[in-house]
Scaffold this active site. Structure first.
Site, PDB file in Angstrom:
ATOM      1  N   MET A  24       0.670  -1.117  -0.206  1.00 56.40           N
ATOM      2  CA  MET A  24       0.173  -0.007  -0.057  1.00 56.40           C
ATOM      3  C   MET A  24       0.844   1.337   0.016  1.00 56.40           C
ATOM      4  SD  MET A  24      -3.204  -0.952   2.561  1.00 56.40           S
ATOM      5  CE  MET A  24      -2.203  -1.954   3.737  1.00 56.40           C
ATOM      6  N   GLY A  55       4.415   0.427  -3.204  1.00 53.49           N
ATOM      7  CA  GLY A  55       5.129   0.362  -4.391  1.00 53.49           C
ATOM      8  C   GLY A  55       6.358   1.284  -4.342  1.00 53.49           C
ATOM      9  N   HIS A 173       5.836  -5.373  -9.533  1.00 54.58           N
ATOM     10  CA  HIS A 173       4.309  -4.929  -9.836  1.00 54.58           C
ATOM     11  C   HIS A 173       3.970  -4.845 -11.162  1.00 54.58           C
ATOM     12  CE1 HIS A 173       0.857  -2.984  -8.890  1.00 54.58           C
ATOM     13  NE2 HIS A 173       1.003  -2.009  -8.214  1.00 54.58           N
ATOM     14  N   GLY A 174       3.195  -6.108 -11.333  1.00 51.15           N
ATOM     15  CA  GLY A 174       2.851  -6.201 -12.942  1.00 51.15           C
ATOM     16  C   GLY A 174       1.354  -6.036 -12.849  1.00 51.15           C
ATOM     17  N   ALA A 175       0.867  -5.182 -11.828  1.00 47.28           N
ATOM     18  CA  ALA A 175      -0.597  -5.112 -11.818  1.00 47.28           C
ATOM     19  C   ALA A 175      -0.934  -3.651 -11.778  1.00 47.28           C
ATOM     20  CB  ALA A 175      -1.094  -5.477 -10.530  1.00 47.28           C
ATOM     21  N   HIS A 176      -2.382  -3.202 -11.831  1.00 42.12           N
ATOM     22  CA  HIS A 176      -2.814  -1.975 -11.464  1.00 42.12           C
ATOM     23  C   HIS A 176      -2.324  -0.692 -12.572  1.00 42.12           C
ATOM     24  CE1 HIS A 176      -3.099  -3.263  -7.269  1.00 42.12           C
ATOM     25  NE2 HIS A 176      -3.999  -3.874  -7.923  1.00 42.12           N
ATOM     26  N   TYR A 178       0.348  -0.135 -13.990  1.00 40.58           N
ATOM     27  CA  TYR A 178       1.821   0.603 -13.966  1.00 40.58           C
ATOM     28  C   TYR A 178       2.802  -0.279 -15.197  1.00 40.58           C
ATOM     29  CZ  TYR A 178      -0.094   2.824  -9.889  1.00 40.58           C
ATOM     30  OH  TYR A 178      -0.791   3.202  -8.923  1.00 40.58           O
ATOM     31  N   ARG A 225       3.290  -9.525  -8.778  1.00 42.12           N
ATOM     32  CA  ARG A 225       1.777  -9.291  -8.600  1.00 42.12           C
ATOM     33  C   ARG A 225       1.143  -9.115 -10.093  1.00 42.12           C
ATOM     34  NH1 ARG A 225      -1.738  -5.125  -4.525  1.00 42.12           N
ATOM     35  NH2 ARG A 225      -2.589  -6.879  -3.762  1.00 42.12           N
ATOM     36  N   CYS A 289      -5.671 -11.687  -3.054  1.00 42.94           N
ATOM     37  CA  CYS A 289      -5.974 -10.357  -2.261  1.00 42.94           C
ATOM     38  C   CYS A 289      -7.268  -9.868  -2.782  1.00 42.94           C
ATOM     39  CB  CYS A 289      -4.747  -9.315  -2.278  1.00 42.94           C
ATOM     40  SG  CYS A 289      -5.063  -7.842  -1.759  1.00 42.94           S
ATOM     41  N   GLY A 291     -10.403  -7.758  -1.029  1.00 37.94           N
ATOM     42  CA  GLY A 291     -11.323  -7.461  -0.212  1.00 37.94           C
ATOM     43  C   GLY A 291     -11.943  -8.511   0.741  1.00 37.94           C
TER      44      GLY A 291
HETATM   45  C1  LIG Z   1      -4.031   3.259   0.245  1.00 42.17           C
HETATM   46  C2  LIG Z   1      -3.751   2.383  -0.759  1.00 42.17           C
HETATM   47  C3  LIG Z   1      -2.677   1.896  -1.533  1.00 42.17           C
HETATM   48  C4  LIG Z   1      -2.437   1.057  -2.306  1.00 42.17           C
HETATM   49  N1  LIG Z   1      -1.184   1.007  -2.879  1.00 42.17           N
HETATM   50  C5  LIG Z   1      -0.811  -0.324  -3.448  1.00 42.17           C
HETATM   51  C6  LIG Z   1       0.608  -0.427  -4.040  1.00 42.17           C
HETATM   52  O1  LIG Z   1       1.314   0.439  -4.000  1.00 42.17           O
HETATM   53  N2  LIG Z   1       0.765  -1.308  -4.643  1.00 42.17           N
HETATM   54  C7  LIG Z   1      -0.138  -2.349  -5.125  1.00 42.17           C
HETATM   55  O2  LIG Z   1       0.050  -3.342  -5.788  1.00 42.17           O
HETATM   56  N3  LIG Z   1      -1.339  -2.247  -4.386  1.00 42.17           N
HETATM   57  C8  LIG Z   1      -1.719  -1.115  -3.778  1.00 42.17           C
HETATM   58  N4  LIG Z   1      -3.072  -1.015  -3.297  1.00 42.17           N
HETATM   59  C9  LIG Z   1      -4.015  -2.219  -3.348  1.00 42.17           C
HETATM   60  C10 LIG Z   1      -3.956  -2.938  -2.200  1.00 42.17           C
HETATM   61  O3  LIG Z   1      -2.649  -3.953  -2.142  1.00 42.17           O
HETATM   62  C11 LIG Z   1      -5.129  -4.093  -2.267  1.00 42.17           C
HETATM   63  O4  LIG Z   1      -5.086  -5.037  -3.517  1.00 42.17           O
HETATM   64  C12 LIG Z   1      -6.296  -3.595  -2.151  1.00 42.17           C
HETATM   65  O5  LIG Z   1      -6.361  -2.623  -1.061  1.00 42.17           O
HETATM   66  C13 LIG Z   1      -7.410  -4.668  -1.834  1.00 42.17           C
HETATM   67  O6  LIG Z   1      -7.223  -5.328  -0.885  1.00 42.17           O
HETATM   68  P1  LIG Z   1      -8.153  -4.897   0.411  1.00 42.17           P
HETATM   69  O7  LIG Z   1      -9.384  -5.070   0.062  1.00 42.17           O
HETATM   70  O8  LIG Z   1      -7.792  -6.049   1.579  1.00 42.17           O
HETATM   71  O9  LIG Z   1      -7.959  -3.614   0.843  1.00 42.17           O
HETATM   72  C14 LIG Z   1      -3.387   0.027  -2.407  1.00 42.17           C
HETATM   73  C15 LIG Z   1      -4.524   0.101  -1.432  1.00 42.17           C
HETATM   74  C16 LIG Z   1      -4.862   1.050  -0.806  1.00 42.17           C
HETATM   75  C17 LIG Z   1      -6.210   1.071   0.049  1.00 42.17           C
END
Ligand SMILES: Cc1cc2nc3c(=O)[nH]c(=O)nc-3n(C[C@H](O)[C@H](O)[C@H](O)COP(=O)(O)O)c2cc1C
Length: 359
Positions: A24, A55, A173-176, A178, A225, A289, A291
């Site tokens: 996070m 990250g 970090h292969g997700a989201h 980036y 990821r 991962c 929710g």
């Molecule tokens: C404040 C915040 C920052 C996050 N930053 C990243 C990050 O840097 N890298 C990443 O892979 N996911 C990031 N995420 C996603 C979380 O790793 C996770 O996948 C997401 O919160 C869902 O899980 P949860 O329902 O348990 O919160 C972030 C989520 C939150 C809430």
């Protein structure tokens, strides 16, 4: 005893329980330097078996958000040592998440002299946080082949730096949306060289970075990821079968390289056949991962489709999350206003449970 609380041993991966703290971004790294405050934050959460850090950029050009840490300078290595020592004292393992933001960036967040880069020049739609307010994403400059070679080299150096800083490994970090996911997605990656076009070419960057990092630090110290079918950070959706095939090929290649784990993030929309296909293609540890509550996470472990479960927001707002779920104590709600603000508020000041009256 619930599986969540039981030790996890697979290959060289030995954890005190089945719970991972998800990566996070928290934007507390002033001047992109990890610090004592961050060490306190992570140590508070070392009830997890494994912590994956926020990250962290392998190079100055990957610092797309304000106050995110890097792992490319000696000062950053020294700062991260504070974190790894604190977390190890707490009995958890810790992997550093390597995140190059690519086009999900604003130029004002980068150090002077650096520009926003991408796999191609396709600009992301939407806005990004900067310290002077929200801004449109900057238009990226497409990396040429020489620059791609440098990006790969930056990742390898960063992984070596992470080991020097005391990390147990790195998560790519292969997700989201980036840089690495930008290369996977054919609607963002419009290259015509061997990093674009076919599935083999689109997974090339991720596989090559993983292979070179493995050569430098060992396969047991590398995770990846992914977030198939997730459209956040302007990842356009594409043909469902092609998404399925892309991630299956990636899982097969990553399996061949023998990395420690594959971390699947955050999308209830992953079709069952893709989830199972990845599971079958990848022999090592799968972290899931999405929710979770303690109950749904335990179900997931029992059902066997994940080896470990990760929690993000629950750990953020509950430093003693493991203690709370063990005691069935109420969870603290997360404060969305302080997610990315500098300082202790909403970071290290979430309350620790007083268990004296529960035991
Ligand atoms: C404040 C915040 C920052 C996050 N930053 C990243 C990050 O840097 N890298 C990443 O892979 N996911 C990031 N995420 C996603 C979380 O790793 C996770 O996948 C997401 O919160 C869902 O899980 P949860 O329902 O348990 O919160 C972030 C989520 C939150 C809430």
């Amino acid at each position: 005893m619930k599986k969540l609380f039981m030790p996890y041993n697979k290959g060289s991966f030995q954890l005190k329980n089945h719970v991972v703290m998800a990566p996070m971004t928290r934007s507390r790294a002033i001047n992109n330097l990890p610090n004592e405050l961050m060490a306190t934050y992570y140590k508070q959460r070392s009830g997890a078996g494994l912590i994956v850090t926020e990250g962290t950029s392998p190079s100055p050009e990957g610092l797309g958000y304000p106050r995110i840490p890097g792992i490319f300078s000696d000062a950053q290595i020294d700062g991260w040592k504070l974190v790894t020592e604190a977390v190890h004292e707490g009995g958890a393992k810790i992997f550093l998440q390597l995140m190059h933001t690519g086009r999900i960036a604003h130029s004002s967040n980068l150090p002077d002299g650096y520009q926003v880069v991408g796999l191609s020049d396709v600009k992301a739609a939407g806005e990004i946080y900067t310290d002077t307010g929200m801004e449109q994403y900057s238009a990226p400059v497409a990396l040429d082949e020489q620059a791609i070679a440098r990006v790969i080299e930056d990742h390898v150096k960063a992984a070596k730096n992470a080991i020097a800083a005391g990390f147990d490994g790195v998560e790519l970090h292969g997700a989201h949306g980036y840089l690495l996911e930008q290369s996977l997605n054919p609607k963002v990656n419009n290259r015509s060289d061997n990093y674009g076009g076919s599935i083999e070419n689109r997974i090339h960057l991720t596989v090559e970075i993983a292979a070179q990092i493995i050569a430098a630090i060992g396969a047991d110290k590398v995770g990846l990821r992914i977030s198939p079918f997730l459209t956040s950070n302007d990842m356009p959706s594409y043909d469902e079968l092609e998404v399925h095939q892309t991630y299956l090929r990636l899982a097969e290649e990553i399996n061949r390289l023998g990395i420690a784990y594959l971390h699947i993030s955050n999308n209830p929309g992953i079709p069952e056949k893709t989830h199972l296909g990845i599971r079958n293609a990848f022999a090592n540890t799968i972290i899931y991962c999405n929710g979770f509550t303690a109950e749904t996470a335990e179900d997931k472990l029992q059902e066997g489709s994940a080896d470990l479960v990760a929690f993000g927001r629950s750990f953020l707002a509950n430093p003693d999350f493991m203690r709370r779920i063990e005691k069935n104590a109420p969870l603290i709600e997360l404060d969305y206003n302080t997610l990315y603000t500098p300082g202790e508020a909403g970071y290290t000041d979430y309350p620790i449970l007083d268990v004296s009256h529960i035991i």
